[in-house]
Enzyme design. Sequence first.
Site, PDB file in Angstrom:
ATOM      1  N   PHE A   1       0.598  -1.222   0.121  1.00  0.00           N
ATOM      2  CA  PHE A   1      -0.050   0.200   0.091  1.00  0.00           C
ATOM      3  C   PHE A   1       0.864   1.206  -0.062  1.00  0.00           C
ATOM      4  O   PHE A   1       1.607   1.430   0.894  1.00  0.00           O
ATOM      5  CB  PHE A   1      -0.821   0.002   1.256  1.00  0.00           C
ATOM      6  CG  PHE A   1      -1.861   1.269   1.085  1.00  0.00           C
ATOM      7  CD1 PHE A   1      -3.116   1.179   0.454  1.00  0.00           C
ATOM      8  CD2 PHE A   1      -1.502   2.684   1.831  1.00  0.00           C
ATOM      9  CE1 PHE A   1      -3.922   2.278   0.275  1.00  0.00           C
ATOM     10  CE2 PHE A   1      -2.137   3.702   1.512  1.00  0.00           C
ATOM     11  CZ  PHE A   1      -3.516   3.456   0.834  1.00  0.00           C
TER      12      PHE A   1
ATOM     13  N   ASP B   1       9.371   2.872   1.784  1.00  0.00           N
ATOM     14  CA  ASP B   1       8.275   3.633   2.373  1.00  0.00           C
ATOM     15  C   ASP B   1       7.961   3.421   3.740  1.00  0.00           C
ATOM     16  O   ASP B   1       7.240   2.631   3.923  1.00  0.00           O
ATOM     17  CB  ASP B   1       6.965   3.278   1.502  1.00  0.00           C
ATOM     18  CG  ASP B   1       5.698   4.058   1.700  1.00  0.00           C
ATOM     19  OD1 ASP B   1       5.670   4.551   2.596  1.00  0.00           O
ATOM     20  OD2 ASP B   1       4.894   3.875   1.031  1.00  0.00           O
TER      21      ASP B   1
ATOM     22  N   LYS C   1       2.542  10.919   7.326  1.00  0.00           N
ATOM     23  CA  LYS C   1       1.750  10.753   8.470  1.00  0.00           C
ATOM     24  C   LYS C   1       2.244  11.444   9.554  1.00  0.00           C
ATOM     25  O   LYS C   1       2.110  12.330   9.757  1.00  0.00           O
ATOM     26  CB  LYS C   1       1.445   8.993   8.692  1.00  0.00           C
ATOM     27  CG  LYS C   1       0.792   8.526   7.617  1.00  0.00           C
ATOM     28  CD  LYS C   1       0.172   7.365   7.836  1.00  0.00           C
ATOM     29  CE  LYS C   1      -1.135   6.860   6.796  1.00  0.00           C
ATOM     30  NZ  LYS C   1      -0.778   5.774   5.799  1.00  0.00           N
TER      31      LYS C   1
HETATM   32  C1  LIG Z   1      -0.685   6.020   4.297  1.00  0.00           C
HETATM   33  C2  LIG Z   1       0.237   5.412   3.644  1.00  0.00           C
HETATM   34  C3  LIG Z   1       0.542   6.058   2.272  1.00  0.00           C
HETATM   35  C4  LIG Z   1      -0.311   7.172   1.725  1.00  0.00           C
HETATM   36  O1  LIG Z   1      -0.511   8.464   2.640  1.00  0.00           O
HETATM   37  P1  LIG Z   1      -1.527   9.399   2.350  1.00  0.00           P
HETATM   38  O2  LIG Z   1      -1.169  10.359   3.134  1.00  0.00           O
HETATM   39  O3  LIG Z   1      -2.875   8.670   2.754  1.00  0.00           O
HETATM   40  O4  LIG Z   1      -1.474   9.747   0.920  1.00  0.00           O
HETATM   41  C5  LIG Z   1       1.421   5.597   1.806  1.00  0.00           C
HETATM   42  N1  LIG Z   1       2.422   4.633   2.178  1.00  0.00           N
HETATM   43  C6  LIG Z   1       2.183   3.984   3.251  1.00  0.00           C
HETATM   44  C7  LIG Z   1       3.076   2.886   3.620  1.00  0.00           C
HETATM   45  C8  LIG Z   1       1.069   4.386   4.130  1.00  0.00           C
HETATM   46  O5  LIG Z   1       0.948   3.713   5.019  1.00  0.00           O
END
Ligand SMILES: *Cc1c(COP(=O)(O)O)cnc(C)c1O
Length: 404
Positions: free
Chosen positions: A142, A227, A256
């Site tokens: 994700f 990520d 985040k």
């Molecule tokens: C939440 C998340 C995203 C996307 O972040 P948004 O601020 O919702 O666009 C990307 N990568 C990971 C691992 C995430 O948990």
Amino acid sequence: MSDGTQDVIRLVERYSAPNYAPLPVVVATAEGAWVTDVEGRRYVDMLSSYSALNFGHRHPELVKAAKDQLDRLTLTSRAFHNDQVGPFLRDLAELCGKDLVLPMNSGAEGVETAIKTARKWGYDVKGVAPDRATIITCAGNFHGRTTTIVSFSTDPKARQGFGPLTPGFVTVPFGDADALAAAFDHDVVAFLVEPIQGEAGVIVPPDGYLRAARELCTTNGALLVADEIQSGLGRAGSTFACEHEGVEPDVYILGKALGGGITPLSAVVADTDVLGVLTPGTHGSTFGGNPLACAIGREVVRLLQTGELQERSKKLGEHMLTTIREANLPAVKEVRGRGLWAGVELVPDAVPARAHCERLLERGVLAKDTHETTIRLAPPLVISEEDLDWALDRILAVLEEAAR
Ligand SMILES: *Cc1c(COP(=O)(O)O)cnc(C)c1O
């Protein structure tokens, strides 16, 4: 449920695009690990907005930084300098041990930025033929919701109906170093990976996987892009989840918690040989690097500098995982996690995870299901041990009932 809650829910159901299915609670105020709904009922927040609230709701120092900045300057765009962006970039670069930072807003924008950077690096530095750059990604990933990012999602719901999809991505199983090794060729510019897969249900890869990925990227001349939007900034019991294997990626993507639960703030962090491929006009964002977000982000970095919260995450996290594992509940198939971050995987014939979360809500615990069979737990790192135990008592009780 009285009218206050129902009225708000009716309004949302009438006017909101139907792309969410929230639990039936309407939060009005919050502090630390606790939220209060419009009826005055209190709940422990065991989700923390998917780790955006690592420091809890309205952390006093973060709120102070935001308020002070609101009274001074909120936006310049990067057509001009502002006095907050420089110190923030420096402090974040130092936290990551890298040269440069590119600030954006949402996590998805951070991922998009990393993809563009890796491709440009591939053409300019690695010498990949035009439009041939490939990025390896993992099944179950994700990384956000943009058209390009959903192009390499393996969740049919995330991608079906949104084509034509962006080419240039290949998928390997997560946690399988041999499959990863076999996926490299000269056109591969990067391996994009969550060190722990969050949305997939807190999937921790086998020990040695990240180290193997590091080596494979190095020997194949590709960038390791981590990520750490959800796994980073203390969540997994260390500043970055990659640290668990002593791995330093070429590129960090952060988001985040970087915005302190107050404002969207994401960043791509890497050395000059990587981020230096971007030149004026090649990338940007109107709100990226805005002084309000930077003032908050700088305070976030400061909160992480002592390592205290990371230690807390590690210690309380071990306690949380052990407590659930040792309860040996028949409804629980597996408890995965690291730091204050757990995926409780239910046995296939148990009550669905969503129903568990609804029962937890009735008992004052906010938690979120993922993929029908997993309950995800990620309390704020500032939660007290008593509050955590209070929540765990209720979680164990609900899991116990489900087995009957
Ligand atoms: C939440 C998340 C995203 C996307 O972040 P948004 O601020 O919702 O666009 C990307 N990568 C990971 C691992 C995430 O948990």
